[in-house]
Scaffold this motif. Structure first.
Motif, PDB file in Angstrom:
ATOM      1  N   SER A   1      -0.551   5.584  -2.369  1.00 32.73           N
ATOM      2  CA  SER A   1      -0.037   6.769  -2.397  1.00 32.73           C
ATOM      3  C   SER A   1       1.005   6.787  -0.957  1.00 32.73           C
ATOM      4  CB  SER A   1      -0.513   8.346  -2.317  1.00 32.73           C
ATOM      5  OG  SER A   1      -1.516   8.382  -3.567  1.00 32.73           O
ATOM      6  N   LEU A   2       2.066   7.696  -0.822  1.00 36.36           N
ATOM      7  CA  LEU A   2       2.721   7.959   0.269  1.00 36.36           C
ATOM      8  C   LEU A   2       2.290   9.243   1.013  1.00 36.36           C
ATOM      9  CD1 LEU A   2       6.344   6.685  -0.791  1.00 36.36           C
ATOM     10  CD2 LEU A   2       4.593   5.202   0.320  1.00 36.36           C
TER      11      LEU A   2
ATOM     12  N   VAL B   1       2.355   6.287  -6.122  1.00 30.98           N
ATOM     13  CA  VAL B   1       3.154   5.393  -6.443  1.00 30.98           C
ATOM     14  C   VAL B   1       2.782   4.752  -7.606  1.00 30.98           C
ATOM     15  CG1 VAL B   1       4.504   3.346  -5.528  1.00 30.98           C
ATOM     16  CG2 VAL B   1       4.116   5.091  -4.123  1.00 30.98           C
ATOM     17  N   GLN B   2       3.551   4.909  -8.636  1.00 28.29           N
ATOM     18  CA  GLN B   2       2.926   4.104 -10.043  1.00 28.29           C
ATOM     19  C   GLN B   2       3.602   2.794 -10.163  1.00 28.29           C
ATOM     20  OE1 GLN B   2       0.794   5.425 -11.705  1.00 28.29           O
ATOM     21  NE2 GLN B   2       0.719   7.611 -11.599  1.00 28.29           N
TER      22      GLN B   2
ATOM     23  N   ILE C   1       1.604  14.761  -7.656  1.00 28.01           N
ATOM     24  CA  ILE C   1       2.756  14.325  -7.456  1.00 28.01           C
ATOM     25  C   ILE C   1       3.049  12.653  -7.751  1.00 28.01           C
ATOM     26  CG2 ILE C   1       5.363  14.244  -6.306  1.00 28.01           C
ATOM     27  CD1 ILE C   1       4.436  16.738  -4.885  1.00 28.01           C
ATOM     28  N   SER C   2       3.721  12.057  -8.515  1.00 28.32           N
ATOM     29  CA  SER C   2       3.678  10.823  -8.679  1.00 28.32           C
ATOM     30  C   SER C   2       5.321  10.282  -8.800  1.00 28.32           C
ATOM     31  CB  SER C   2       3.071  10.347  -9.826  1.00 28.32           C
ATOM     32  OG  SER C   2       3.574  10.772 -10.962  1.00 28.32           O
ATOM     33  N   ILE C   3       5.478   9.040  -8.444  1.00 32.22           N
ATOM     34  CA  ILE C   3       6.971   8.428  -8.326  1.00 32.22           C
ATOM     35  C   ILE C   3       7.047   7.234  -9.258  1.00 32.22           C
ATOM     36  CG2 ILE C   3       6.869   7.274  -5.998  1.00 32.22           C
ATOM     37  CD1 ILE C   3       9.799   7.736  -6.060  1.00 32.22           C
TER      38      ILE C   3
END
Length: 271
Positions: free
Chosen positions: A125-126, A140-141, A208-210
């Motif tokens: 993750s960030l 981060v996906q 939350i994901s990107i």
């Protein structure tokens, strides 16, 4: 001025102005790209992003930039070759370099053989820079699907072949001989500042994901913060602009010199 003398100067002048036009076109295209990049909304993994997502339709931001620091969600990947080096994405490349005899040219040529590439990634993750206990993470996906130069070379080794009996036999029979074995390891290390460009989604209330955008735009991971990313593009634009000016000035100076010499020669003949 004779034609044989004028032709090289004409080629130099023409190529200088042609390259000047090409570099100026690249400069203008890069400027347009920078404008579009600056229009992309930028966020950090914090409560502000969480509030924006909760207020957005479908709890989704179609294409944004999120900058933060890499934090593994579990155990990180340990480097195979560097002690105490840990990351979340790893790429190991092993290849052999051979010399192959070319009977047509009677020369040895280089050839890469038996290349092996292994990729590995763990969930990460960030988090906001400087946050010791982050309360907001952006997962981060699919990092292996992202484009961008985000892997750092952490290990490189070239081991030369010793040239034993087996190598001599191979060289005599097949016209091939091993030269070296190269190993490279690239990693995205823990704690690295990273900017991700993609689609951000709020899932299960607070998570939350990107991930890669559904609208076809490029999913990008770049080492560094958003400002440094823009500055790199502005630096490239500056180089195109400088090259355009240099070629234009060079062509103009040569053209002025040719005209001056021709005018001077014409005046001397009149005298």
């Amino acid at each position: 001025m004779s034609d044989t003398f004028a032709t090289p100067w004409a080629l130099l002048i023409g190529s200088s102005f042609a390259f000047s036009g090409l570099f100026y076109h690249l400069y203008q295209e890069k400027k347009k790209e920078i404008v579009k990049l600056k229009e992309i909304p930028k966020f950090q993994p914090d409560n502000h992003l969480l509030k924006i997502l909760k207020a957005s339709p479908h709890h989704r931001l179609q294409y944004v930039a999120v900058e933060g620091v890499i934090q593994p969600d579990g155990d990180p990947i340990a480097s195979q070759y560097v002690p105490k080096c840990f990351g979340v994405v790893q790429k190991v490349i092993i290849e052999e370099n051979w010399k192959v005899w070319n009977s047509i040219t009677n020369k040895w040529t280089n050839k890469t053989m038996n290349q092996k590439v292994s990729n590995n990634a763990v969930p990460f993750s960030l988090v906001s820079p400087g946050s010791y206990i982050p309360d907001t993470l952006v997962k981060v996906q699919s990092p292996l699907q992202a484009s961008g130069d985000f892997l750092e070379l952490v290990f490189k080794q070239r081991k030369l072949s010793q040239g034993g009996v087996v190598d001599a036999v191979l060289q005599g029979v097949s016209g091939e001989r091993p030269v070296s074995r190269d190993v490279r390891e690239e990693m995205l290390t823990v704690g690295t500042p990273l900017t991700a460009f993609g689609e951000v989604v709020l899932e299960y209330g607070e998570k939350i994901s990107i991930h890669p955008p559904r609208d076809g735009r490029t999913y990008v991971l770049m080492v560094g913060d958003h400002r440094s990313f823009i500055e790199r593009h502005e630096g490239t634009a500056g180089w195109w602009k400088a090259l355009s000016a240099f070629c234009g000035i060079t062509g103009s100076a040569v053209l002025a010199g040719v005209i001056y010499d021709a005018t001077k020669g014409h005046g001397d003949r009149r005298k």
